[in-house]
Design an enzyme around this catalytic site. Sequence first.
Site, PDB file in Angstrom:
ATOM      1  N   HIS A   1       0.851  -1.179   0.000  1.00  0.00           N
ATOM      2  CA  HIS A   1       0.000   0.000   0.000  1.00  0.00           C
ATOM      3  C   HIS A   1       0.892   1.236   0.000  1.00  0.00           C
ATOM      4  O   HIS A   1       1.860   1.324   0.754  1.00  0.00           O
ATOM      5  CB  HIS A   1      -0.917   0.008   1.223  1.00  0.00           C
ATOM      6  CG  HIS A   1      -1.895   1.141   1.219  1.00  0.00           C
ATOM      7  ND1 HIS A   1      -2.774   1.357   0.185  1.00  0.00           N
ATOM      8  CD2 HIS A   1      -2.116   2.146   2.108  1.00  0.00           C
ATOM      9  CE1 HIS A   1      -3.508   2.431   0.434  1.00  0.00           C
ATOM     10  NE2 HIS A   1      -3.125   2.930   1.592  1.00  0.00           N
TER      11      HIS A   1
ATOM     12  N   HIS B   1      -2.890   9.112   1.175  1.00  0.00           N
ATOM     13  CA  HIS B   1      -2.903   7.905   0.350  1.00  0.00           C
ATOM     14  C   HIS B   1      -4.290   7.699  -0.245  1.00  0.00           C
ATOM     15  O   HIS B   1      -5.242   8.410   0.105  1.00  0.00           O
ATOM     16  CB  HIS B   1      -2.454   6.685   1.160  1.00  0.00           C
ATOM     17  CG  HIS B   1      -3.192   6.464   2.439  1.00  0.00           C
ATOM     18  ND1 HIS B   1      -3.958   5.351   2.681  1.00  0.00           N
ATOM     19  CD2 HIS B   1      -3.293   7.224   3.577  1.00  0.00           C
ATOM     20  CE1 HIS B   1      -4.486   5.418   3.909  1.00  0.00           C
ATOM     21  NE2 HIS B   1      -4.096   6.542   4.463  1.00  0.00           N
TER      22      HIS B   1
ATOM     23  N   CYS C   1      -3.564   2.878  -5.389  1.00  0.00           N
ATOM     24  CA  CYS C   1      -2.773   3.702  -4.476  1.00  0.00           C
ATOM     25  C   CYS C   1      -1.386   4.011  -5.025  1.00  0.00           C
ATOM     26  O   CYS C   1      -0.840   5.100  -4.810  1.00  0.00           O
ATOM     27  CB  CYS C   1      -2.663   3.030  -3.103  1.00  0.00           C
ATOM     28  SG  CYS C   1      -1.879   1.383  -3.131  1.00  0.00           S
TER      29      CYS C   1
END
Length: 253
Positions: free
Chosen positions: A30, A42, A145
């Site tokens: 991530h 994010h 992401c």
Amino acid sequence: MGLLSNKVERDEIKPGDHIYTYRAVFTYSHHGIYLGGSKVVHFTPEKKPSSSTGKSYDSMSCPTFPDCGFRQPNSGVVLSCLDCFLRNGSIYCFEYGVTPSIFLSKVRGGTCTTAASDSPESVIHRAMYLLQNGFGNYDVFQNNCEDFAMYCKTGLLIMDKQGVGRSGQAASVIGAPLAAMLSSPLTLLMPGPVGVATATAGMYCMSRYSTDIGVRTDVIKVAVEDLAVNLGWATHHEGEEEAKDSEAPLIQL
């Protein structure tokens, strides 16, 4: 950071860095942009607003940062503290401007790019603008992401909306089966398991390299203020943006 790992310590990251951490026992990573002050922006799948004000916060309460989990309505761009972003994981720093040989030596995608990064000020400006205005709909293969963080770092936008996005992870997922398929004729020339593995690995690396934003020819530099127009979000979100601008809170860095 070394050839085999991009792992860093907390005191090594700087504002404007593209950082990432692994989830689900290294199944995927991530990504986000570090703002400094233990804050990260994010991109995640959207969550519906949880308060009467229309602002949305992640359900997990954070004792460190009162605004941790902030996001605008109908947006997947989130402001989090570093601890909540990491979820007890380690920090890794995404590399920019690497040489082709270094890029190809990284077996796993989503760790580096040959594209150069813009200044930390430009990176943070894009991240904060997108926190207030969104980054479109989350898509695992075309708008995830890693795509968000890479756009913040480079300002580069891929014009081919039907292909894979900027994400190295997505390119790896697609590249592995593609490499196996394309390398199958080569097994006639390189019999045996070693020959098959060598041919497949070579095709996998080349398929990843060909989708890197640093070498693609279908990318253009787009100002963050023009991003919605270029991606066709402007018409759909025009009414939402006007309402959002009138009530958007100011996040202090």
